[in-house]
Design an enzyme around this catalytic site. Structure first.
Site, mmCIF file in Angstrom:
data_model
loop_
_atom_site.group_PDB
_atom_site.id
_atom_site.type_symbol
_atom_site.label_atom_id
_atom_site.label_comp_id
_atom_site.label_asym_id
_atom_site.label_seq_id
_atom_site.Cartn_x
_atom_site.Cartn_y
_atom_site.Cartn_z
ATOM 1 C CG ASP A 1 1.446 -3.725 5.301
ATOM 2 O OD1 ASP A 1 2.104 -2.722 5.632
ATOM 3 O OD2 ASP A 1 0.205 -3.706 5.199
ATOM 4 C CD GLU B 1 -3.349 -1.315 4.985
ATOM 5 O OE1 GLU B 1 -3.274 -2.381 5.600
ATOM 6 O OE2 GLU B 1 -3.060 -0.227 5.524
ATOM 7 C CG HIS C 1 -0.131 3.546 12.208
ATOM 8 N ND1 HIS C 1 -1.474 3.248 12.089
ATOM 9 C CD2 HIS C 1 0.487 2.876 11.208
ATOM 10 C CE1 HIS C 1 -1.640 2.434 11.057
ATOM 11 N NE2 HIS C 1 -0.467 2.181 10.518
ATOM 12 C CG HIS D 1 -0.538 0.086 2.522
ATOM 13 N ND1 HIS D 1 -0.322 1.285 3.146
ATOM 14 C CD2 HIS D 1 -0.245 -0.863 3.440
ATOM 15 C CE1 HIS D 1 0.078 1.058 4.401
ATOM 16 N NE2 HIS D 1 0.146 -0.237 4.596
#
Ligand SMILES: [Zn+2]
Length: 373
Positions: free
Chosen positions: A247, A224, A339, A86
């Site tokens: 990923d 995604e 994140h 992604h």
């Protein structure tokens, strides 16, 4: 990235990144990590990828949602395998400009708002530098220092002195991303959006070099982080016989606390090789594909680990339910602090992920998908 890591290099201690004369995959990774591509606004990442795969693929198109769909024709009879990574990253969307010129915003994807105050960001296509403002600690009353500030009360400050000035520069819907510069620090990569620019750069590398026995459909997907949306239509278009998703997965292998002898809560651990998914919240991996990856790794002397089953998900969650179903598995590079403004991953885990996927593609035969019962 050496295109053909051998048994000898595979298990060695981490070595410095080498730079070949042609634009290397490490250089591409640096550019990809520094580019901002918050979900739904992946253009900056897409441009880099389209440029990087030129000359390595037989066909490429950008679909209605913005996925990059490329095909590397094989030497066989048209069997189709899909590999996906992604392009998008978590970040922010500007929602309004306040009368004082500061910007209201919302979070796009999963970000812990407790970590946002005082962080630097870049805003909009012009990459305006900004900061998520925080009250100076001197002025925060003692009884409020343990209170979590909600994102609705935060503002991004780009230094504009008025609403009119700010509105000339930014509009609602513009995205903002963390302003973090990629770096190699000893055996590790440091950068933002290593989830999933590590996968994107790996997929570009897998498109380079000689053809495989099957047609490799590469999908660099959008959105995604907001629910595997791009992958859903990419898988429909490719209509593959099997799919591999590349990923970056949270490691959660932080040092143990004083009360624990060791951290038993890890999901994956840095330095133990790429992580093969057995199951996550969105997908139960295909057992034949898990076995193929394990067999390949063992034959090539490449390290790997099995990701602990449980939370999280990848594009495989959408891909395996496409059409009449697609056998799917994910292979991830473990990363810490995903994140957040800065993630950390091991260079060798990433190299070994590329080497394992390449070896698994080379060893691929339709017999991999034969069921024993
Ligand atoms: Zn990811």
């Amino acid at each position: 990235m050496p295109s053909k890591p051998s048994h000898k290099t595979a298990n060695k201690a981490p070595s410095p990144v080498k730079k070949p004369a042609a634009p290397s995959v490490e250089d591409l990774l640096r550019q990809l990590s520094n580019a901002v591509g918050v979900s739904g606004d992946e253009g900056a990442v897409r441009r880099l990828i389209l440029e990087a795969i030129q000359g390595s693929v037989d066909d490429v198109n950008v679909d209605a949602m913005g996925n990059v769909l490329a095909v590397k024709k094989g030497t066989g009879r048209g069997e189709r395998l899909l590999a996906a990574a992604h392009m998008d990253e978590v970040g922010f969307m500007i929602t309004a400009v306040d009368s004082d010129g500061s910007l209201r915003f919302e979070i796009v994807g999963g970000i812990d708002e407790r970590g946002l105050l005082g962080k630097q960001v870049v805003v909009g296509p012009k990459r305006l530098p900004g900061i998520i403002g925080a009250m100076p600690v001197h002025l925060v009353p003692a009884d409020q220092r343990s209170i979590v500030i909600r994102v609705a009360r935060m503002r991004i400050d780009i230094g504009a002195e008025s609403e009119a000035t700010a509105k000339k520069l930014v509009k609602p819907g513009d995205r903002a991303g963390f302003a973090t510069e990629f770096a190699v620090a000893g055996p590790s990569f440091r950068g933002k959006a290593l989830d999933d620019r590590l996968g994107c750069a790996a997929l570009v590398e897998l498109l380079r070099g000689p053809a495989y026995s099957f047609d490799l459909h590469a999908a660099f997907t959008v959105q995604e982080e907001v629910g595997l949306r791009g992958a859903k239509v990419a898988a429909f278009a490719a209509d593959p016989q099997a799919a591999f998703v590349l990923d970056c997965t949270p490691a959660n292998d932080l040092p143990h606390s004083d009360e624990e002898k060791e951290n038993t809560q890890y999901n994956t651990r840095l330095g133990l090789g790429p992580a093969i998914y057995v199951a996550d919240r969105a997908t139960i991996s295909d057992q034949r594909l898990i076995a193929h990856l394990q067999r390949t790794a063992e034959a090539a002397g490449l390290p790997y680990q099995l990701r602990q089953p449980g939370g999280g998900g990848t594009d495989a969650g959408a891909i395996h339910l496409s059409r009449e179903g697609v056998p799917s598995v994910s292979l991830s590079v473990p990363g810490r602090y995903l994140h957040s403004p800065l993630s950390l991953a091991r260079v060798d885990d990433w190299r070994h992920a590329i080497a394992l996927m390449r070896a698994a593609f080379k060893a691929w035969t339709p017999a991999v998908l034969k069921r024993k019962g």
